[in-house]
Design a protein around this motif. Structure first.
Motif, mmCIF file in Angstrom:
data_model
loop_
_atom_site.group_PDB
_atom_site.id
_atom_site.type_symbol
_atom_site.label_atom_id
_atom_site.label_comp_id
_atom_site.label_asym_id
_atom_site.label_seq_id
_atom_site.Cartn_x
_atom_site.Cartn_y
_atom_site.Cartn_z
ATOM 1 N N CYS A 160 0.152 9.139 -32.813
ATOM 2 C CA CYS A 160 0.254 10.593 -32.720
ATOM 3 C C CYS A 160 -0.763 11.302 -33.613
ATOM 4 N N LYS A 161 -1.394 10.534 -34.505
ATOM 5 C CA LYS A 161 -2.443 11.091 -35.367
ATOM 6 C C LYS A 161 -3.827 10.805 -34.789
ATOM 7 N N HIS A 162 -3.847 10.365 -33.527
ATOM 8 C CA HIS A 162 -5.097 10.101 -32.801
ATOM 9 C C HIS A 162 -5.890 8.951 -33.421
ATOM 10 N N ASN A 163 -5.183 7.997 -33.989
ATOM 11 C CA ASN A 163 -5.844 6.812 -34.528
ATOM 12 C C ASN A 163 -6.038 5.781 -33.428
ATOM 13 N N ASN A 164 -7.076 4.961 -33.569
ATOM 14 C CA ASN A 164 -7.263 3.852 -32.644
ATOM 15 C C ASN A 164 -6.088 2.888 -32.772
ATOM 16 N N GLU A 216 -9.610 13.365 -24.825
ATOM 17 C CA GLU A 216 -8.148 13.479 -24.857
ATOM 18 C C GLU A 216 -7.740 14.928 -25.088
ATOM 19 N N GLU A 217 -8.379 15.591 -26.030
ATOM 20 C CA GLU A 217 -8.060 16.988 -26.350
ATOM 21 C C GLU A 217 -8.398 17.907 -25.182
ATOM 22 N N TRP A 270 -6.466 7.473 -22.360
ATOM 23 C CA TRP A 270 -7.791 7.609 -22.975
ATOM 24 C C TRP A 270 -8.137 6.393 -23.821
ATOM 25 N N GLN A 271 -7.170 5.873 -24.554
ATOM 26 C CA GLN A 271 -7.468 4.682 -25.351
ATOM 27 C C GLN A 271 -7.668 3.460 -24.458
ATOM 28 N N ARG A 292 -11.412 10.939 -28.440
ATOM 29 C CA ARG A 292 -10.497 11.989 -28.899
ATOM 30 C C ARG A 292 -10.895 13.363 -28.361
ATOM 31 N N ASN A 296 -2.779 9.993 -24.282
ATOM 32 C CA ASN A 296 -3.345 9.181 -25.348
ATOM 33 C C ASN A 296 -3.514 7.736 -24.888
#
Length: 460
Positions: A287-291, A358-359, A377-378, A355, A374
């Motif tokens: 949720c913090k947009h980390n890989n 994604e945004e 996109w990942q 990211r 998310n």
């Protein structure tokens, strides 16, 4: 003391176990928080906000007929909710609040703060078929590959026949109407999407009865209406996955025992949705947009705002990419196969951070859903859980030839290519030179060179 029901992204009264439980315990008051600042912070698309407001207004009127009062409370963001909710409970002499759980990190923190404020919050898992941590490896961990997750999910539910609980109330207010507050006035951008239950049920039934058997063969063709069209309704909880599975089992009772049937292909997509939700529960740092896959933290993304804007506007010089991005801009929706193509193009051909894509999707999609967006996109960027390998790089030209062979979809959204023959439409630049046509954008990158550059970047 009667409880209160709190609507979130579960905007349905039918097939809502948490709401029915609240009503059976005496609830007559429900509420919904309008959080404009929070929606902006979460990049919620204007078209989705409009759809949400229209649905809440419809829901308020529907519940009014059954003697349930839907209260709309405006707050800036989640931090204001605990005290606003506590005041509402005090005004109605109640401490108990029923709701369906949301799994993103901000939403979980909001709920913890409500409990800390003294609110007795009873949460249900109405957005999932399989509750959190109920589909795990033998050691109790979350699966990191989709296929074994799916097998375990199916084993858990293969003998389950889903049903919709009966609605417990009789109509009491046949006359009169619920007053729609000003804060639910939208911009009208979602008008093409109906928001009443009868229309949504018709859409679902039409797909299940008439299209589901062909879904596997046509779902990748963007010029054909081969998908269910239900994703915006799932994103806002106007329908639930359980509800759709129950409808599906009416026509295909053994569908969960027969994954080889073509109709199961759609069930597979619903299980992917569950998989991505279970991931953000098990790994909240997503949720913090980390890989998800930390080794790809070493990838050096390019910072090229000009090329990023060209991608956003559908001016990359690759027709299938441009048609897809223009569909998103014009309609607030994009075909799933095209989502994979444009995501691969941004992250592999342009080597721009996933990211940003994604945004941008969340800012424009009517079916924007954090977990699925998310995860998707990942997956495309090869940084995610069970993602495509980094060396798998979609060729936008061959993808176009395969899934839009005559260029029907391209011509619909890229009108400057309307006269280009099918033979040339997938990469028309040489043809356009002979016609002295300079309207269409030049390609941002050469496919082969971009592929080599991406392979080098990801080899780190």
């Amino acid at each position: 003391m009667a409880p209160i029901f709190w609507f979130r992204r579960d905007l349905r009264y039918f097939a809502n176990d948490a709401l029915i439980e609240a009503i059976e315990n005496g609830a007559k008051e429900a509420l919904f928080f309008v959080c404009q600042k929070q929606w902006q912070a979460h990049n919620t698309a204007a078209i989705q906000i409009d759809l949400l407001k229209r649905r809440v207004a419809w829901l308020g009127q529907a519940l009014h007929g059954y003697g349930i009062n839907l209260n709309i409370i405006e707050v800036a963001d989640f931090s204001d909710i605990p005290q606003a909710l506590k005041r509402f409970c005090e005004q109605h002499n109640s401490q108990r609040v029923y709701a369906n759980r949301e799994y993103e990190i901000n939403e979980c923190q909001r709920d913890k703060q409500c409990i800390a404020a003294g609110i007795e919050l009873t949460l249900f898992d109405g957005d999932l078929v399989a509750p959190p941590h109920s589909v795990t490896t033998k050691s109790g961990d979350m699966f990191k590959v989709f296929t074994p997750f799916k097998k375990a999910w199916l084993k858990k539910f293969e003998q389950t026949y889903f049903f919709i609980p009966s609605w417990p109330l009789e109509m009491v207010n046949k006359n009169g109407s619920w007053q729609v507050p000003d804060c639910l006035q939208g911009d009208g951008s979602s008008q093409k999407w109906p928001i009443d239950d009868e229309a949504i049920k018709t859409i679902a039934n039409h797909f299940i009865e008439n299209k589901c058997s062909d879904y596997q063969s046509v779902r990748d063709i963007p010029s054909v209406k081969g998908t269910s069209g239900l994703s915006p309704y799932l994103a806002l909880g106007m329908v639930s996955v359980k509800q759709l599975l129950a409808q599906l089992q009416v026509f295909y009772p053994d569908i969960l025992q027969t994954p080889t049937k073509p109709e199961f292909c759609w069930v597979n997509e619903l299980i992917w949705r569950e998989f991505y939700r279970h991931l953000i529960i098990a790994f909240p740092d997503l949720c913090k947009h980390n890989n998800f896959n930390e080794k790809y933290n070493a990838v050096q993304w390019r910072h090229d705002n000009t090329q990023f804007l060209a991608w956003c506007e559908g001016k990359t010089g690759y027709p299938i990419v441009d048609a897809a991005m223009r569909q998103l801009i014009q309609t607030g929706w994009m075909h799933n196969r095209l989502r994979m193509i444009v995501a691969s193009f941004l992250t592999k051909h342009l080597l721009i951070d996933w990211r940003l894509g994604e945004e941008y999707f969340m800012q424009h999609l009517i079916d924007g859903d954090f977990a699925s967006n998310n995860g998707g996109w990942q997956w495309a960027a090869s940084t995610g859980c069970d993602a495509q390998p980094y060396f798998r790089i979609f060729n936008p030209i061959t993808q176009s030839e395969k899934f839009d062979p005559q260029g029907d979809f391209i011509r619909k959204y890229v009108p400057e290519l309307g006269d280009v023959p099918a033979k040339y439409i997938h990469f028309p630049h040489d043809y356009l030179v002979t016609k002295q046509n300079t309207q269409y954008a030049q390609p941002l990158v050469d496919h082969k060179a971009a592929r080599v550059r991406a392979l080098e970047a990801f080899k780190v």
